[in-house]
Enzyme design. Structure first.
Site, PDB file in Angstrom:
ATOM      1  N   LYS A  50       0.844  -1.192   0.000  1.00 33.81           N
ATOM      2  CA  LYS A  50       0.000   0.000   0.000  1.00 33.81           C
ATOM      3  C   LYS A  50       0.881   1.244   0.000  1.00 33.81           C
ATOM      4  O   LYS A  50       1.464   1.594   1.009  1.00 33.81           O
ATOM      5  CB  LYS A  50      -0.945   0.058   1.205  1.00 33.81           C
ATOM      6  CG  LYS A  50      -2.058   1.102   0.992  1.00 33.81           C
ATOM      7  CD  LYS A  50      -2.605   1.678   2.269  1.00 33.81           C
ATOM      8  CE  LYS A  50      -1.786   2.826   2.799  1.00 33.81           C
ATOM      9  NZ  LYS A  50      -1.849   4.046   1.944  1.00 33.81           N
ATOM     10  N   CYS A  66      13.911  10.639   6.295  1.00 35.33           N
ATOM     11  CA  CYS A  66      13.983  10.293   7.711  1.00 35.33           C
ATOM     12  C   CYS A  66      15.407  10.399   8.243  1.00 35.33           C
ATOM     13  O   CYS A  66      15.612  10.653   9.428  1.00 35.33           O
ATOM     14  CB  CYS A  66      13.438   8.891   7.932  1.00 35.33           C
ATOM     15  SG  CYS A  66      14.233   7.616   6.923  1.00 35.33           S
ATOM     16  N   GLU A  97      10.436  16.050  14.339  1.00 33.18           N
ATOM     17  CA  GLU A  97      10.839  15.889  12.948  1.00 33.18           C
ATOM     18  C   GLU A  97      10.106  16.920  12.084  1.00 33.18           C
ATOM     19  O   GLU A  97       8.878  16.925  12.017  1.00 33.18           O
ATOM     20  CB  GLU A  97      10.529  14.475  12.473  1.00 33.18           C
ATOM     21  CG  GLU A  97      11.126  14.144  11.121  1.00 33.18           C
ATOM     22  CD  GLU A  97      10.967  12.675  10.752  1.00 33.18           C
ATOM     23  OE1 GLU A  97      11.889  12.112  10.145  1.00 33.18           O
ATOM     24  OE2 GLU A  97       9.914  12.091  11.075  1.00 33.18           O
ATOM     25  N   GLU A  99      10.240   1.262  10.286  1.00 34.35           N
ATOM     26  CA  GLU A  99      11.310   2.223   9.991  1.00 34.35           C
ATOM     27  C   GLU A  99      10.661   3.593  10.075  1.00 34.35           C
ATOM     28  O   GLU A  99       9.881   3.980   9.209  1.00 34.35           O
ATOM     29  CB  GLU A  99      11.897   1.944   8.602  1.00 34.35           C
ATOM     30  CG  GLU A  99      13.260   2.573   8.388  1.00 34.35           C
ATOM     31  CD  GLU A  99      13.161   3.987   7.856  1.00 34.35           C
ATOM     32  OE1 GLU A  99      13.327   4.923   8.683  1.00 34.35           O
ATOM     33  OE2 GLU A  99      12.932   4.161   6.663  1.00 34.35           O
TER      34      GLU A  99
END
Length: 479
Positions: free
Chosen positions: A176, A284, A383, A250
């Site tokens: 997906k 990331c 982040e 992750e």
């Protein structure tokens, strides 16, 4: 795949129109729609999982390693041959400069080639047993149906990071992609079919978070592989825990790039700029916290700023463009909000404002550098996922390590020094899954990649990734 007005799901080797509502897939450089994408319903999730299970039970789980290796190598070849088209699609829907997008695709082809080499090297072991007439051995077996959910920031590479080890190990996959960048993974599905994979071994189901949740909760899924935000990962982990499903996560990062005064400052400055501004900071493993030893901090910031000023921001298809847009207007507004909040106690020495003029219709933000940042500020702790660099000075090695580790994340880190002892000492002390010394952003299919703490569970890449898609069965034989 040419861009369709309305895309379809790829289930059981066939293209199926969606039954659910559609979402617009926008070009972030223009704000205009590229396609309408169906939101996978619970029934379509059922169909995709059923197709995968049929393929697994129907022969893929017992396919020979040689068969899997040849198919993975064929897919690698097709992906490399298709690099211009699939990278064009990827650039259109997520804004990565086309030259960089091509590099992403070619790296994904290498990733497939690497794991193809593992397909015929999966084996168990014989275990000595202290009992007369007993033979004991282990088998390594595929888990079954893997639900793979990926974000939008490197859609082909992140698809392959799940598909390659899972397929090499004999599993089947329901992939997906993000609703913000599904077109390149759908193109990848065409290449899977062209490579000759049996129907149902790879399925691609588009949709939003509702589709993803239905997939994760589906009782027919045997393993979950997710790349994305930490909070979503936490939710998936809770679901997997309740259902006792193995998973890999992750997740996010807030990586510290440490520069000591004895470093090669010119090389470090260029790498620091690249480490945060490449892909418009939407990575990331971006080096979003720049820790600089106080005596050289001002001079070093100027070097990084000079490197950043030389980075062309604009149309991602134009040669020379280094930074494209951020993925959406919502993302742009969130990033600008964090920068504005940080202005209360930090200085914005470069960027910090949305670009207008010819770029006004897109979601463009220039390289942004903040100085005078404290590690307890939100800009240094959360982040940003955009082209924003927070500069934090430090007094000595001990303080640098303390600041680097003072975060809930632990995905990556780096340091710059000409002192070899310090390099090893600090690399060991940093609590992160990947540490770079005198470089940043080096990646390799054969190396494990993943994080400590809130940056996730498990590893992608290398032998560790392959083994995470295998079950171990022990067999006792009384002779």
């Amino acid at each position: 795949m040419t861009t369709r007005t309305v895309t379809q799901h790829f289930i059981g080797g066939e293209w199926r129109p969606g039954d659910g509502p559609t979402l617009d897939d926008l070009n972030p450089a223009t704000g205009r729609a590229l396609a309408s994408v169906p939101t996978g319903t619970a029934e379509e999730v059922d169909a995709a999982v059923a197709a995968a299970r049929k393929a697994f039970d129907g022969g893929w789980s017992s396919s020979t390693p040689q068969e899997r290796r040849k198919l993975l190598l064929r897919l690698s070849q097709l992906l490399a041959e298709d690099v211009m088209e699939i990278s064009r699609i990827s650039t259109e829907e997520m804004g990565m400069p086309h030259g960089i997008s091509m590099g992403e695709i070619l790296y994904a082809a290498e990733y497939l080639e690497y794991f193809a080499g593992w397909a015929d090297k999966i084996h168990g072991e014989v275990i000595p047993v202290v009992a007369p007439g007993v033979f004991d051995y282990t088998l390594r077996e595929p888990m079954g149906v893997v639900a793979a959910i990926i974000p939008w920031n490197a859609p082909v590479n992140l698809s392959i990071s799940k598909l390659a080890p899972a397929l090499a190990a004999g599993n089947v996959v329901v992939l997906k992609p993000s609703e913000l960048a599904p077109l390149a993974p759908l193109r990848l599905a065409e290449l899977v079919a062209k490579a000759g994979f049996p129907r149902g071994v790879v399925n691609v189901l588009t949709g939003d978070a509702t589709t993803g949740r239905a997939l994760v909760e589906h009782p027919g899924v045997d393993r979950i592989a997710f790349t994305g935000g930490t909070e979503t990962g936490r939710t998936i982990g809770e679901i997997a825990g309740r259902n006792l499903k193995p998973l890999s996560l992750e997740l996010g990062g807030k990586s510290a790039n440490i520069v000591f005064a004895d470093a090669d400052l010119n090389a470090a400055a260029l790498s620091a700029a690249t480490g945060i501004f490449l892909n418009t900071g939407q990575a990331c493993l971006a080096g979003s916290r720049l820790l600089v030893e106080a005596p050289v901090a001002d001079a070093f910031v100027e070097k990084v700023s000079a490197a950043a000023r030389g980075m062309v921001v604009g149309d991602p298809f134009q040669p020379g463009t280094v930074m494209g847009p951020v993925i959406s207007e919502g993302a742009l507004n969130r990033i600008l909000g964090m920068v504005d909040e940080a202005r209360e106690s930090a200085d914005v020495v470069l960027g910090g404002e949305r670009l207008g003029g010819e770029l006004a219709e897109g979601y463009f933000l220039p390289p942004t550098i903040l100085t005078g940042v404290s590690n307890d500020q939100r800009i240094a702790r959360e982040e940003v996922f955009g082209p924003v660099l927070s500069v934090i000075p430090f007094a000595d090695e001990a303080e640098a390590i303390a600041i680097a580790n003072d975060t809930r994340y632990g995905l990556a880190g780096g340091l710059w020094t000409t002192n070899l002892s310090r390099a090893h000492r600090v690399a060991k002390a940093i609590r992160a899954g990947t540490v770079w010394v005198n470089t940043w952003l080096l990646v390799n299919p054969g190396t494990p990649f993943g994080g400590y703490k809130d940056s996730g569970l498990g590893r992608e890449g290398g032998q560790q990734a392959l083994h995470s898609y295998l079950e171990t069965k022990n067999v006792y034989v009384q002779l």
